[in-house]
Scaffold this motif. Structure first.
Motif, PDB file in Angstrom:
ATOM      1  N   GLY A  62       0.787  -1.239   0.000  1.00  0.00           N
ATOM      2  CA  GLY A  62       0.000   0.000   0.000  1.00  0.00           C
ATOM      3  C   GLY A  62       0.809   1.272   0.000  1.00  0.00           C
ATOM      4  O   GLY A  62       0.288   2.343   0.347  1.00  0.00           O
ATOM      5  N   THR A  63       2.080   1.184  -0.380  1.00  0.00           N
ATOM      6  CA  THR A  63       2.902   2.405  -0.420  1.00  0.00           C
ATOM      7  C   THR A  63       3.134   2.800  -1.871  1.00  0.00           C
ATOM      8  O   THR A  63       2.222   3.283  -2.526  1.00  0.00           O
ATOM      9  CB  THR A  63       4.231   2.181   0.316  1.00  0.00           C
ATOM     10  OG1 THR A  63       4.882   1.025  -0.248  1.00  0.00           O
ATOM     11  CG2 THR A  63       3.991   1.974   1.794  1.00  0.00           C
ATOM     12  N   TYR A  64       4.357   2.560  -2.370  1.00  0.00           N
ATOM     13  CA  TYR A  64       4.638   2.959  -3.750  1.00  0.00           C
ATOM     14  C   TYR A  64       3.981   1.980  -4.725  1.00  0.00           C
ATOM     15  O   TYR A  64       3.568   0.880  -4.340  1.00  0.00           O
ATOM     16  CB  TYR A  64       6.146   3.037  -3.975  1.00  0.00           C
ATOM     17  CG  TYR A  64       6.838   1.697  -4.034  1.00  0.00           C
ATOM     18  CD1 TYR A  64       7.339   1.110  -2.872  1.00  0.00           C
ATOM     19  CD2 TYR A  64       7.007   1.034  -5.245  1.00  0.00           C
ATOM     20  CE1 TYR A  64       7.970  -0.110  -2.915  1.00  0.00           C
ATOM     21  CE2 TYR A  64       7.643  -0.191  -5.296  1.00  0.00           C
ATOM     22  CZ  TYR A  64       8.124  -0.762  -4.124  1.00  0.00           C
ATOM     23  OH  TYR A  64       8.750  -1.984  -4.157  1.00  0.00           O
ATOM     24  N   SER A  65       3.883   2.410  -5.969  1.00  0.00           N
ATOM     25  CA  SER A  65       3.279   1.571  -7.002  1.00  0.00           C
ATOM     26  C   SER A  65       4.215   1.488  -8.208  1.00  0.00           C
ATOM     27  O   SER A  65       5.002   2.406  -8.460  1.00  0.00           O
ATOM     28  CB  SER A  65       1.941   2.160  -7.442  1.00  0.00           C
ATOM     29  OG  SER A  65       1.394   1.449  -8.522  1.00  0.00           O
ATOM     30  N   THR A  66       4.118   0.391  -8.917  1.00  0.00           N
ATOM     31  CA  THR A  66       4.840   0.242 -10.182  1.00  0.00           C
ATOM     32  C   THR A  66       3.850  -0.088 -11.285  1.00  0.00           C
ATOM     33  O   THR A  66       2.816  -0.725 -11.054  1.00  0.00           O
ATOM     34  CB  THR A  66       5.898  -0.874 -10.108  1.00  0.00           C
ATOM     35  OG1 THR A  66       5.258  -2.101  -9.751  1.00  0.00           O
ATOM     36  CG2 THR A  66       6.977  -0.537  -9.099  1.00  0.00           C
TER      37      THR A  66
END
Lengths: 114, 112
Positions: B72-76
């Motif tokens: 639930g933090t960074y996304s790719t």
């Protein structure tokens, strides 16, 4: 099928005058509208928004008007300043089933002439 | 407070290669979105995460696109294999539970 339309790709306004940017939409489920401003090589920056329960929202030099019956909204900038030169995007949201996605128009490039 | 950060800012790859775009949202924002602008047209929705869950992926063009948001933090956002029509500017945005979305500066992807 474009649900949010900005029919004027460009607009030039004299510094100090009023800039009026227009936006039309077709989806009657839209209940929240936003204007974003975009400079080259940058992401869109939130400017002002309006809920469908209102017909006007004002923030400093920026005022957004909403005409639900005509499915039309407009952004007024007064007085216009050179720093206002940018591309302006109209966006809309339909808050159903927790959906928060933005549907954008194609943008209007505003040029303020000194 | 840091804004939405995207990496890289530019990417030029050959058709058939793989590219992975990264987005770091504003800390505490549960909502994360990916959008794409192709050839000066409108900015189009790709997908929406709420924390680590995909809330809406109706805008994803096809199965060559894969988005993740582990923890639930960074996304790719991975494109594999890339095609010419995938060229455009990919924007990431984040928002709190209620309120306007804040956008990153975008990643300009060019597939040659």
């Amino acid at each position: 099928d474009q649900q949010v339309k900005q029919n004027s790709p460009s607009l030039s306004v004299q510094e100090g005058r009023i800039s009026i940017l227009n936006c039309d939409y077709t989806n009657s489920m839209f209940d929240y509208f936003l204007w974003y401003k975009k400079y080259p090589a940058e992401g869109p920056t939130f400017l002002i928004s309006i809920s469908s329960i209102k017909d006007k929202n004002e923030d400093g030099r920026f005022t957004v008007f909403l005409n639900k019956s005509a499915k039309h909204l407009s952004l007024h900038i007064v007085p216009s300043q050179p720093g206002d030169s940018a591309v302006y995007f109209c966006a809309a949201v339909a808050h159903n089933f927790g959906n928060e996605k933005l549907t954008f128009g194609t943008g209007t490039r505003l040029t303020i002439i000194p | 407070e840091a804004g939405v950060t995207q990496f890289p800012s530019h990417s030029v790859i050959e058709k058939g290669q793989t590219v992975t775009l990264r987005c770091d949202p504003i800390s505490g924002h549960d909502n994360l979105y990916w959008y794409r602008r192709v050839m000066g047209k409108e900015i189009k929705f790709l997908l929406h995460f709420v924390k680590e869950s995909k809330q809406d992926e109706s805008g994803m063009p096809n199965n060559r696109f894969l988005a993740e948001r582990t923890g639930g933090t960074y996304s790719t956002l991975k494109v594999q294999p890339a095609e010419l029509e995938d060229s455009g500017v990919y924007f990431c945005a984040s928002s709190p539970r209620e309120g306007a979305a804040f956008f990153g500066q975008g990643t300009r992807l060019t597939v040659v």
